[in-house]
Design an enzyme around this catalytic site. Structure first.
Site, PDB file in Angstrom:
ATOM      1  N   HIS A 113      87.804  63.480  76.277  1.00  0.00           N
ATOM      2  CA  HIS A 113      86.488  63.617  75.658  1.00  0.00           C
ATOM      3  C   HIS A 113      86.549  64.781  74.685  1.00  0.00           C
ATOM      4  O   HIS A 113      87.228  65.773  74.932  1.00  0.00           O
ATOM      5  CB  HIS A 113      85.408  63.852  76.728  1.00  0.00           C
ATOM      6  CG  HIS A 113      84.007  63.692  76.222  1.00  0.00           C
ATOM      7  ND1 HIS A 113      83.337  64.698  75.572  1.00  0.00           N
ATOM      8  CD2 HIS A 113      83.157  62.631  76.265  1.00  0.00           C
ATOM      9  CE1 HIS A 113      82.122  64.276  75.245  1.00  0.00           C
ATOM     10  NE2 HIS A 113      81.992  63.030  75.642  1.00  0.00           N
ATOM     11  N   GLU A 169      82.750  56.584  79.634  1.00  0.00           N
ATOM     12  CA  GLU A 169      82.881  55.229  79.114  1.00  0.00           C
ATOM     13  C   GLU A 169      83.664  54.331  80.067  1.00  0.00           C
ATOM     14  O   GLU A 169      83.436  53.121  80.122  1.00  0.00           O
ATOM     15  CB  GLU A 169      83.558  55.237  77.737  1.00  0.00           C
ATOM     16  CG  GLU A 169      82.623  55.527  76.580  1.00  0.00           C
ATOM     17  CD  GLU A 169      82.345  57.011  76.410  1.00  0.00           C
ATOM     18  OE1 GLU A 169      83.069  57.821  77.048  1.00  0.00           O
ATOM     19  OE2 GLU A 169      81.435  57.370  75.668  1.00  0.00           O
TER      20      GLU A 169
END
Length: 373
Positions: free
Chosen positions: A259, A314
């Site tokens: 991320h 995600e």
């Protein structure tokens, strides 16, 4: 300036606005080093435990300074009415979006809404999203749109409109966990876009359309679909190690890992992991996804020992939304169905602040010789 002709970029910093503070806000804070997300004064895990989507929206609006402050029951009632109002626009929406994706269709749907009224525009915008998404998904399946039920909650009504059957209690809890978790996430690209537009007094609908256009970019809101594509491509447990080794050797990104902000495990991934277990009771697809996750983390650690790459939200978003029966072509739109609440709160806050966002740029082009300083 350099040599009298070119702007000096040696002092340039924060290209992409990294580390530039654009606003002071009590709405959310992302601590990437600690793996912590705070929304409206609550750690995200506690927020999910204490509030459903309507309650979280009411909280965000109160923290943003909305007066009079609404309750969760107020928001539930108002969203029910807004869904009914939005359904009247569905025929026009479907006629205007032939050949467009669900994501592009939702963008168009937001554009159909009226900016009339201050709070009313916020209610109308957040309330319309599940109606538009469900109708667009069903259109793609060759099915008629299903009218909303104003007496049930946002999450329950979305599932019902999407598949034509009532949602179970577990499904409602799981979807609420998702919707609450992704309501806000610091000054991300779409939220900043919403605030820039709101700062011009362009009003709610314009701010949301712009924000959603930022969200639909693959570097922002488009990752869950490719996670499912990755799981499909791997196919079986026997293929996991070889597939991962091949992709890492090619320098390909593993979808759902790493991320831009979080340097440790994304806390939202753990929330979604728990939500998945409400639905699946450990079914084969979830076990397979966990096996891929375990192998991917080990492979990434071996290949990039100096780089921390943890599972991000995600990854389990993909598994969660798939378990809820949400088509993968709609995952970005469903992300927007929640994040529109955060945009709304930021618009309220930005309009209250009342300052135009107008950053500077540094010119690095050529200076005409006759105008050189």
């Amino acid at each position: 300036m350099s040599n009298g002709h070119f702007s000096d970029v040696s002092k340039a910093s924060a290209f992409g606005l990294d580390n530039v503070v654009a606003a002071e806000t009590p709405l959310s804070h992302v601590d990437g080093e600690a793996g912590r997300l705070i929304i409206a004064g609550h750690d995200v895990e506690d927020l999910v435990a204490a509030y459903d989507f309507e309650g979280a929206v009411a909280l965000l609006w109160r923290v943003a300074g909305l007066e009079p402050a609404p309750s969760g029951d107020d928001v539930r009632r108002d969203f029910g009415r807004a869904r009914m109002e939005a359904f009247r626009l569905v025929p026009a929406l479907l006629a205007a979006t032939r050949g467009l994706s669900v994501t592009e269709g939702l963008r168009t749907g937001f554009s159909l809404l009226s900016d009339e009224g201050d709070l009313a525009a916020h209610i109308r915008t957040v309330g319309s999203a599940p109606v538009f998404i469900a109708a667009l998904c069903r259109r793609d399946e060759g099915k008629d749109a299903i009218a909303p039920d104003a007496e049930v909650g946002h999450a329950a009504d979305f599932i019902r409109m999407l598949r034509g059957a009532p949602a179970s209690e577990a499904e409602v809890r799981a979807l609420n966990a998702y919707l609450v978790t992704v309501t806000d996430h610091g000054m991300n690209a779409s939220t900043f876009t919403a605030r820039v537009i709101a700062s011009t007094r362009a009003a709610m609908i314009s701010a949301v359309v712009g924000a959603f256009c930022a969200l639909k970019g693959p570097l922002h809101g488009g990752a869950p679909g490719p996670v499912l594509d990755m799981l499909d491509d791997i196919g079986t447990r026997e293929n996991i190690d070889a597939w991962l080794a091949r992709e890492i050797a090619k320098g390909e990104r593993l979808m759902g890992f790493g991320h831009r902000v979080y340097k440790v495990r994304d806390p939202r991934a753990d929330v979604f992991n728990k939500a998945v277990m409400l639905l699946t009771n450990g079914n084969e697809r979830v076990r397979f996804a966990r096996d891929v996750e375990t192998a991917a983390l080990a492979a990434l650690k071996a290949a990039k020992p100096n780089q921390r790459l943890d599972t991000n939200m995600e990854y389990y978003t993909a598994v969660l939304l798939e378990a809820l029966g949400i088509p993968r072509v709609a995952v970005t739109a469903v992300f927007g169905m929640s994040r529109v609440a955060g945009w709304s709160a930021h618009v309220i806050e930005q309009e209250r602040v009342g300052r135009l966002i107008r950053p500077q740029s540094r010119y690095v082009g050529r200076w005409p010789d006759d105008k050189a300083a």
